[in-house]
Enzyme design. Structure first.
Site, PDB file in Angstrom:
ATOM      1  N   HIS A 179      13.001  17.736  90.877  1.00  0.00           N
ATOM      2  CA  HIS A 179      13.389  17.697  89.628  1.00  0.00           C
ATOM      3  C   HIS A 179      12.246  16.617  88.834  1.00  0.00           C
ATOM      4  CE1 HIS A 179      15.790  16.269  86.125  1.00  0.00           C
ATOM      5  NE2 HIS A 179      15.607  17.539  85.633  1.00  0.00           N
ATOM      6  N   GLU A 224       8.848  17.673  88.242  1.00  0.00           N
ATOM      7  CA  GLU A 224       8.841  18.684  87.232  1.00  0.00           C
ATOM      8  C   GLU A 224       8.663  17.980  85.977  1.00  0.00           C
ATOM      9  OE1 GLU A 224      11.758  20.047  84.037  1.00  0.00           O
ATOM     10  OE2 GLU A 224      12.411  20.843  86.111  1.00  0.00           O
ATOM     11  N   HIS A 225       9.498  16.693  85.903  1.00  0.00           N
ATOM     12  CA  HIS A 225       9.327  15.999  84.592  1.00  0.00           C
ATOM     13  C   HIS A 225       7.914  15.322  84.487  1.00  0.00           C
ATOM     14  CE1 HIS A 225      13.657  15.059  82.783  1.00  0.00           C
ATOM     15  NE2 HIS A 225      13.726  16.220  83.495  1.00  0.00           N
ATOM     16  N   GLU A 235      19.931  11.987  81.847  1.00  0.00           N
ATOM     17  CA  GLU A 235      20.258  13.472  82.179  1.00  0.00           C
ATOM     18  C   GLU A 235      21.336  13.359  83.218  1.00  0.00           C
ATOM     19  OE1 GLU A 235      16.819  15.770  83.291  1.00  0.00           O
ATOM     20  OE2 GLU A 235      17.931  17.460  83.474  1.00  0.00           O
TER      21      GLU A 235
END
Lengths: 414, 416
Positions: free
Chosen positions: A50, A53-54, A129
């Site tokens: 993840h 991905e950022h 997040e």
């Protein structure tokens, strides 16, 4: 299985390209499927997929982060990315004349520089997040389910990672993981919309043809699950109690998946046993059934969110409706209703390159091939009351089950 | 945009407003029936009633039980939905073209001949009370609920779940009385989009709704926004602090509406927007940050919002407002151009979805009384200049604010 309805080709370096031509469409949706996700991480690096991905939005050798986002917005792209347990996906939906520009941009992101100077700032964003997801009871249940049922297996750790694992993660670890997984043989370029397959091919060859090939992703280990026991987690900050009953079920590529989904819709969808006999009996405002699936296994969930005082009642009601399903079975007209609703939603999907793209990502990842809307409808229409009965015998909902309970009380069903 | 799209709008003989968008070659048809009564029309001691009426109408007619009605919809495979707004209640439907007549007839039966079974009236009340509990677990929606009475005033700023005390008192007689009063054919707006025979659909709608609400209230009430600035906090045990700030903007009928829309895109549309760039990418304060607007009829409200861990909430709130203020200082031509392309391109891509086109059409009829063609919307967007934006900002300064926070601690020394 191959599928003549799609334009498909694999470049010499292993990058696969799949295109659905939608001649009536004025737009095109395009993106990369990267076949790596949270279950492909080692525990020390939980959350790295993840995080990558950022970071793909944060700079390449050709573009800094502002140039990346500006270019998406200059095209008026509807764009985003997501990371799941098993894949990472990047996509944009643009006017058809912007196909090459869109693919150029996302392909460039797949060659990210993982810029060191952006790494710490993005860490803060991801920690926020995680904090935001900690305020969601739905997310707590999802994470708790995985932590308990998959303990010791990579499916156990949260997609976002934990506050600790993210704080510990270094830029070099991130970069190492990225290089190992973001290579052509582990990726698919998927396109749907008003374009020609041959044009996409030309663009792909030009933009991605020189990407070097690497070794395939490490093999995944099939988890062993114990569908027994009750797992509770008390979180006083929430007002509702969440309860899930979890049963063994077919995985994402299993040929009984449509039967499972029709059964789940009739048990816990709109206009279902749960809807009329639990929600409309005033027991809980949200109760449903559905399948959670991975490439090598699946789970059938009956779950709901209720006032803490109603938890036992909701549990008993779910069990009673499962018994009713076994006693009464389903009828031809029940299946027909599910198929007719699917027909409308598939007609809507066929209008939209964006929705086609999302579906194709999933089908290519788990089935190895995309499916047309007609093929998906045929698979649903093959379900009958007999196949549902066979399913219920083979994947019982009245024998072994695990229970997850999260909320302000330590509720465990009697 | 395909040039074969054909708009039409007129009043049906039964009194309902009608608008259609013919989209040849589409595989689905969508329609909406909007009743011009919503949260603002609820009796003050029965808040929550509009939503319970919307839910309970689906629980049977004079000829069909609740399940028979649901099965009838499912047999033709239609997708139905609905929702209560500040001044209207919408019933949505998407179906295959061959089932359109049947889907319309079922909606007419549901809206015109409901049976309000006692058992489902009671369940509707019970479930709404349970939804109020669920709302406590949804910080974003809860913050919206908290700010709305101050942003829009006590009447327009109501929430569809009402209040515990008022919901508890709602009976079947109340639901029936609300339906009789407000579900009147003169207060309907019917819109349709897709591959549809417009004349035939209009004629069928006219027949079906001719008998609706003969004894009810014909006129549509108007409500003014009552903006009440201030900084307000509700303490709640959660990981993040939610911050929402709003100030008055313009109505969709205002000539400056398109300018405002582009301004919002510059502020919060996409990852290159000012808020995303500054609050998230440069300062790393948040995961979620956004800007949006809300429009009761004849009014507009601008919002910015974010969620962050409590130690960073003051800096986040200051940065949000700093970015709003910076708009008046340095809007550049290329930034405006990017916003224009972004809005225009999305009109084309999202316009491929029939349901999306219908939402636009229905919004235009509600706010403006008639459809606006895509070409006209494109022309208005292209015409906006940097000078228009400067003038807009001078005419609509953010000099009065409503600020709402929800979370472990209040903002420090924050001036509204």
């Amino acid at each position: 299985m191959s599928n003549a309805a799609f334009f498909q080709h694999t470049l010499d370096n292993g990058l696969r390209i799949v295109v659905e031509e939608m001649p009536h469409s004025q737009s095109v949706a395009a993106g990369f499927l990267v076949r790596t996700g949270a279950r492909d991480e080692v525990e020390d690096l939980a959350g790295v997929s993840h995080f990558v991905e950022h970071m793909c939005f944060k700079g390449t050798p050709k573009r800094d982060w502002q140039a990346i986002t500006r270019e998406f917005d200059e095209m008026g792209s509807t764009y985003n990315a997501y990371t799941s347990k098993e894949r990472t996906v990047y996509f944009g939906w643009v006017r058809h004349e912007d196909l090459e520009r869109q693919v150029d941009l996302i392909a460039d992101m797949m060659r990210s520089a993982m810029p060191t100077e952006e790494f710490d700032m993005e860490k803060n964003v991801i920690l926020e997040e995680i904090a935001m997801s900690d305020d969601s009871l739905e997310r707590e249940v999802f994470d708790q389910l995985h932590q308990q049922l998959f303990a010791g297996h990579p499916l156990a750790w949260p997609i976002l990672g934990t506050t600790d694992s993210i704080k510990r993660l270094t830029r070099d670890q991130l970069h190492g993981y990225f290089q190992e997984r973001y290579h052509p043989a582990n990726m698919v370029l998927v396109v749907a919309g008003g374009v020609k397959g041959s044009d996409v091919m030309r663009v792909a060859e030009k933009l991605c043809g020189d990407w070097p090939a690497f070794a395939p992703r490490p093999e995944r280990q099939k988890p062993k699950i114990d569908f027994n026991g009750t797992h509770t987690k008390k979180l006083e900050r929430f007002s509702r109690q969440a309860l899930g009953l979890i049963f063994d079920a077919p995985g994402a590529a299993h040929d009984q998946r449509e039967t499972a989904d029709v059964m789940a819709t009739l048990l816990g969808g709109p206009n279902s046993l749960f809807y009329w006999n639990i929600i409309q009996a005033g027991v809980a405002p949200y109760v449903a059934a559905g399948r959670l699936d991975y490439c090598d296994m699946g789970m059938m969930l009956a779950f709901g969110f209720c006032e803490p005082d109603n938890a036992q009642k909701m549990h008993d009601a779910m069990r009673a409706e499962i018994d009713n399903l076994y006693r009464d079975g389903i009828k031809d007209e029940d299946v027909l209703r599910v198929c007719n609703k699917a027909r409308t939603s598939l007609a809507g999907e066929a209008e939209s390159p964006y929705h086609r793209l999302m579906q194709m990502f999933g089908d290519i990842d788990v089935l190895g091939q995309p499916r047309t809307v007609e093929q998906r409808l045929s698979a649903l229409e093959a379900v009958t009351p007999d196949t549902v009965r066979e399913y219920l015998d083979q994947w019982p909902l009245n024998k072994n089950m695990a229970v997850i309970s999260v909320g302000p009380t330590e509720f465990a069903p009697a | 945009m395909p040039i074969n799209d054909t708009y039409s709008s007129h009043r049906l003989a039964c009194g309902a407003h009608f608008a259609a968008l013919q989209l040849p070659g589409r595989h689905t048809v969508s329609f909406q029936i909007r009743v011009m009564a919503g949260l603002a029309d609820e009796p003050a001691d029965k808040l929550g009633i509009a939503g319970i009426v919307e839910q309970t109408l689906r629980k049977g007619t004079q000829n069909k039980s609740a399940r028979e009605l649901a099965d009838a919809f499912d047999t033709i495979g239609v997708q139905t939905g609905g929702g209560v707004g500040r001044q209207s209640t919408v019933y949505r439907c998407t179906c295959l073209p061959e089932y359109l007549d049947e889907a319309l007839a079922l909606h007419a039966e549901m809206l015109g001949q409901p049976s309000f079974p006692d058992v489902f009236c009671k369940v509707g009340v019970e479930l709404t009370l349970q939804e109020l509990t669920a709302l406590e677990d949804d910080p974003q929606e809860l913050t919206s609920k908290l700010i709305a009475p101050h942003a829009f005033g006590a009447q327009l700023g109501r929430h569809e779940l009402g209040e515990r005390q008022t919901v508890s008192s709602i009976t079947r007689d109340d639901l029936l009385a609300y339906w009789q009063q407000h579900y009147h054919r003169q207060k309907l707006q019917i819109t349709v989009a897709g591959d549809v025979d417009v004349k035939q659909f209009a004629s069928l709608a006219d027949q079906h709704f001719a008998q609706l609400g003969v004894d009810g209230e014909r006129s549509v009430a108007d409500f003014d926004v009552a903006f009440n600035p201030g900084v307000r906090h509700r303490e709640k045990d959660q990981e993040q602090e939610h911050i929402v700030i709003c100030w008055p903007g313009v109505a969709p009928s205002d000539p400056a509406y398109t300018t405002e829309k582009l301004l919002l895109t510059i502020l919060g549309g996409g990852m290159s927007s000012r808020l995303f760039t500054e609050v998230r990418e440069k300062q790393g304060l948040v995961y979620w940050v956004g800007a949006w607007s809300e429009h009761p009829r004849g009014a507009g409200m601008m919002f910015v919002g974010a969620s962050t861990t409590p130690a960073r909430c003051d800096q986040t709130a200051r940065t949000l407002l700093r970015e709003v203020d910076r708009l008046a200082e340095d809007i550049a031509e290329d930034e405006l151009q990017r916003a224009k392309v972004s809005v225009l391109a999305k009109m084309q891509t999202h316009g491929e979805i029939t349901r999306g086109r219908l939402n636009e059409l229905s919004g235009d009829l509600f706010h403006l009384g008639h459809p606006i063609e895509v070409e006209e919307k494109q022309r208005r967007i292209n015409a906006v200049t940097v000078e228009d934006i400067r003038q807009y900002l001078a005419a609509h300064p953010r000099d009065r604010l409503c600020v709402q926070t929800l979370g472990p601690r209040a903002l420090e020394e924050f001036q509204a």
